[in-house]
Design a protein around this motif. Structure first.
Motif, PDB file in Angstrom:
ATOM      1  N   ILE A  34       0.849  -1.186   0.000  1.00  9.64           N
ATOM      2  CA  ILE A  34       0.000   0.000   0.000  1.00  9.64           C
ATOM      3  C   ILE A  34       0.891   1.244   0.000  1.00  9.64           C
ATOM      4  CG2 ILE A  34      -1.830   1.220   1.233  1.00  9.64           C
ATOM      5  CD1 ILE A  34      -2.597  -1.496   2.515  1.00  9.64           C
ATOM      6  N   ASP A  35       0.669   2.124  -0.984  1.00 10.97           N
ATOM      7  CA  ASP A  35       1.486   3.334  -1.086  1.00 10.97           C
ATOM      8  C   ASP A  35       1.090   4.323   0.013  1.00 10.97           C
ATOM      9  OD1 ASP A  35      -0.419   5.529  -2.228  1.00 10.97           O
ATOM     10  OD2 ASP A  35      -0.789   3.765  -3.484  1.00 10.97           O
ATOM     11  N   ILE A  36       1.980   5.259   0.273  1.00 10.43           N
ATOM     12  CA  ILE A  36       1.815   6.195   1.388  1.00 10.43           C
ATOM     13  C   ILE A  36       0.581   7.085   1.209  1.00 10.43           C
ATOM     14  CG2 ILE A  36       2.891   8.154   2.593  1.00 10.43           C
ATOM     15  CD1 ILE A  36       3.995   5.253   3.221  1.00 10.43           C
ATOM     16  N   GLU A  37       0.244   7.446  -0.016  1.00 10.73           N
ATOM     17  CA  GLU A  37      -0.962   8.260  -0.229  1.00 10.73           C
ATOM     18  C   GLU A  37      -2.215   7.511   0.215  1.00 10.73           C
ATOM     19  OE1 GLU A  37      -1.084  11.521  -0.996  1.00 10.73           O
ATOM     20  OE2 GLU A  37       1.083  11.317  -0.780  1.00 10.73           O
ATOM     21  N   THR A  38      -2.273   6.225  -0.048  1.00  9.19           N
ATOM     22  CA  THR A  38      -3.409   5.415   0.401  1.00  9.19           C
ATOM     23  C   THR A  38      -3.387   5.262   1.915  1.00  9.19           C
ATOM     24  OG1 THR A  38      -3.404   4.240  -1.716  1.00  9.19           O
ATOM     25  CG2 THR A  38      -4.616   3.219   0.095  1.00  9.19           C
ATOM     26  N   TRP A  39      -2.192   5.178   2.490  1.00 10.11           N
ATOM     27  CA  TRP A  39      -2.090   5.098   3.951  1.00 10.11           C
ATOM     28  C   TRP A  39      -2.660   6.347   4.612  1.00 10.11           C
ATOM     29  CZ3 TRP A  39      -1.719   1.256   7.168  1.00 10.11           C
ATOM     30  CH2 TRP A  39      -1.173   0.049   6.719  1.00 10.11           C
ATOM     31  N   GLU A  84      -1.786   4.209  18.495  1.00 13.65           N
ATOM     32  CA  GLU A  84      -0.416   3.708  18.374  1.00 13.65           C
ATOM     33  C   GLU A  84      -0.092   3.343  16.916  1.00 13.65           C
ATOM     34  OE1 GLU A  84       1.765   0.007  20.495  1.00 13.65           O
ATOM     35  OE2 GLU A  84       0.184   0.975  21.656  1.00 13.65           O
ATOM     36  N   PHE A  85      -1.038   2.701  16.256  1.00 12.93           N
ATOM     37  CA  PHE A  85      -0.848   2.298  14.862  1.00 12.93           C
ATOM     38  C   PHE A  85      -0.730   3.531  13.958  1.00 12.93           C
ATOM     39  CE2 PHE A  85      -2.850  -0.044  11.009  1.00 12.93           C
ATOM     40  CZ  PHE A  85      -1.610  -0.466  10.564  1.00 12.93           C
ATOM     41  N   GLN A  86      -1.565   4.526  14.178  1.00 12.19           N
ATOM     42  CA  GLN A  86      -1.481   5.761  13.389  1.00 12.19           C
ATOM     43  C   GLN A  86      -0.108   6.414  13.557  1.00 12.19           C
ATOM     44  OE1 GLN A  86      -5.026   7.410  15.267  1.00 12.19           O
ATOM     45  NE2 GLN A  86      -5.910   7.739  13.226  1.00 12.19           N
ATOM     46  N   SER A  87       0.383   6.453  14.768  1.00 10.80           N
ATOM     47  CA  SER A  87       1.706   7.046  15.034  1.00 10.80           C
ATOM     48  C   SER A  87       2.799   6.267  14.328  1.00 10.80           C
ATOM     49  CB  SER A  87       1.993   7.079  16.538  1.00 10.80           C
ATOM     50  OG  SER A  87       1.097   7.911  17.191  1.00 10.80           O
ATOM     51  N   TRP A  88       2.711   4.937  14.383  1.00  9.88           N
ATOM     52  CA  TRP A  88       3.704   4.086  13.730  1.00  9.88           C
ATOM     53  C   TRP A  88       3.701   4.321  12.225  1.00  9.88           C
ATOM     54  CZ3 TRP A  88       3.903   0.152  10.128  1.00  9.88           C
ATOM     55  CH2 TRP A  88       5.068  -0.626  10.109  1.00  9.88           C
ATOM     56  N   ILE A  89       2.515   4.380  11.630  1.00  7.60           N
ATOM     57  CA  ILE A  89       2.400   4.625  10.184  1.00  7.60           C
ATOM     58  C   ILE A  89       3.015   5.973   9.834  1.00  7.60           C
ATOM     59  CG2 ILE A  89       0.817   5.014   8.248  1.00  7.60           C
ATOM     60  CD1 ILE A  89      -1.167   3.133   9.816  1.00  7.60           C
ATOM     61  N   ASN A  90       2.673   7.009  10.586  1.00  9.19           N
ATOM     62  CA  ASN A  90       3.230   8.345  10.319  1.00  9.19           C
ATOM     63  C   ASN A  90       4.744   8.356  10.429  1.00  9.19           C
ATOM     64  OD1 ASN A  90       0.868   9.798   9.683  1.00  9.19           O
ATOM     65  ND2 ASN A  90       0.356   9.975  11.841  1.00  9.19           N
ATOM     66  N   GLU A  91       5.271   7.677  11.432  1.00 12.83           N
ATOM     67  CA  GLU A  91       6.721   7.603  11.621  1.00 12.83           C
ATOM     68  C   GLU A  91       7.399   6.896  10.438  1.00 12.83           C
ATOM     69  OE1 GLU A  91       9.626   4.931  14.329  1.00 12.83           O
ATOM     70  OE2 GLU A  91       7.978   5.909  15.398  1.00 12.83           O
TER      71      GLU A  91
END
Length: 187
Positions: A107-112, A167-174
């Protein structure tokens, strides 16, 4: 050998801690002298697993901060139990139409970014003290008894799920800063 003794023998064979396991004989049938039981963990938490060495079996979804590289179980990955990932799976199905629970999903970052926003809406809904029986309209319940089990410890599960999503949102952003893809490796 009594059924209980067979369950204890099964637990010891599987190296499952008796102290950490609560056994419910919900369905027990004899077939060729084998006892089949359903075992539920009493210490089940709604959380992300970061340490690969703590995984107890292979029933996890892996989230890899990169493209899929033909192997699994990277130390840079995070892991969700099937049930925990199931709660948030509607966000993936909505934002990434090709999502396949049983395959590698690069999954590309724009979709994330869309997935993060959908998770935020889910988290906001959960924070507004929803009617417990309306959760199935927002969350995914993978197994027949998932919703019932979630509702048994509603307040704690709600708090843990909100925390897991944050926590998952933070991990994805990082991870989004250093990669163009984050892959969900399905079952």
């Amino acid at each position: 050998m009594a059924v209980f003794e067979k369950v204890v023998a099964l637990q010891l064979t599987m190296q499952v801690s008796l102290r950490r396991t609560l056994v419910f004989l919900l369905d027990c049938m004899l077939f060729d002298s084998i006892v089949y039981v359903i075992i539920y963990r009493s210490d089940k938490m709604i959380e992300i697993t970061y340490d690969l060495s703590t995984l107890e079996d292979n029933c996890y979804l892996e989230v890899l901060p990169d493209k899929y590289k033909v192997k699994c179980w990277y130390t840079s990955s995070i892991f969700f139990t099937e049930e925990n990932f199931g709660y948030i799976m509607p966000a993936f199905e909505k934002c990434y139409k090709k999502f396949d629970y049983y395959d590698a999903n690069e999954i590309d970052i724009e979709t994330w970014k869309l997935i993060i926003w959908e998770l935020e809406k889910m988290k906001q809904y959960l924070s507004d003290n929803p009617n417990p029986h309306s959760l199935k309209d927002v969350l995914g319940f993978l197994f027949l008894n998932s919703e019932e089990e979630f509702l048994k410890n509603y307040d704690t599960n709600l708090k843990q799920l909100i925390s897991m999503i944050t926590e998952f949102q933070s991990w994805i952003n990082e991870k989004s800063v250093s990669t163009k893809f984050i892959t969900v490796l399905g079952m």
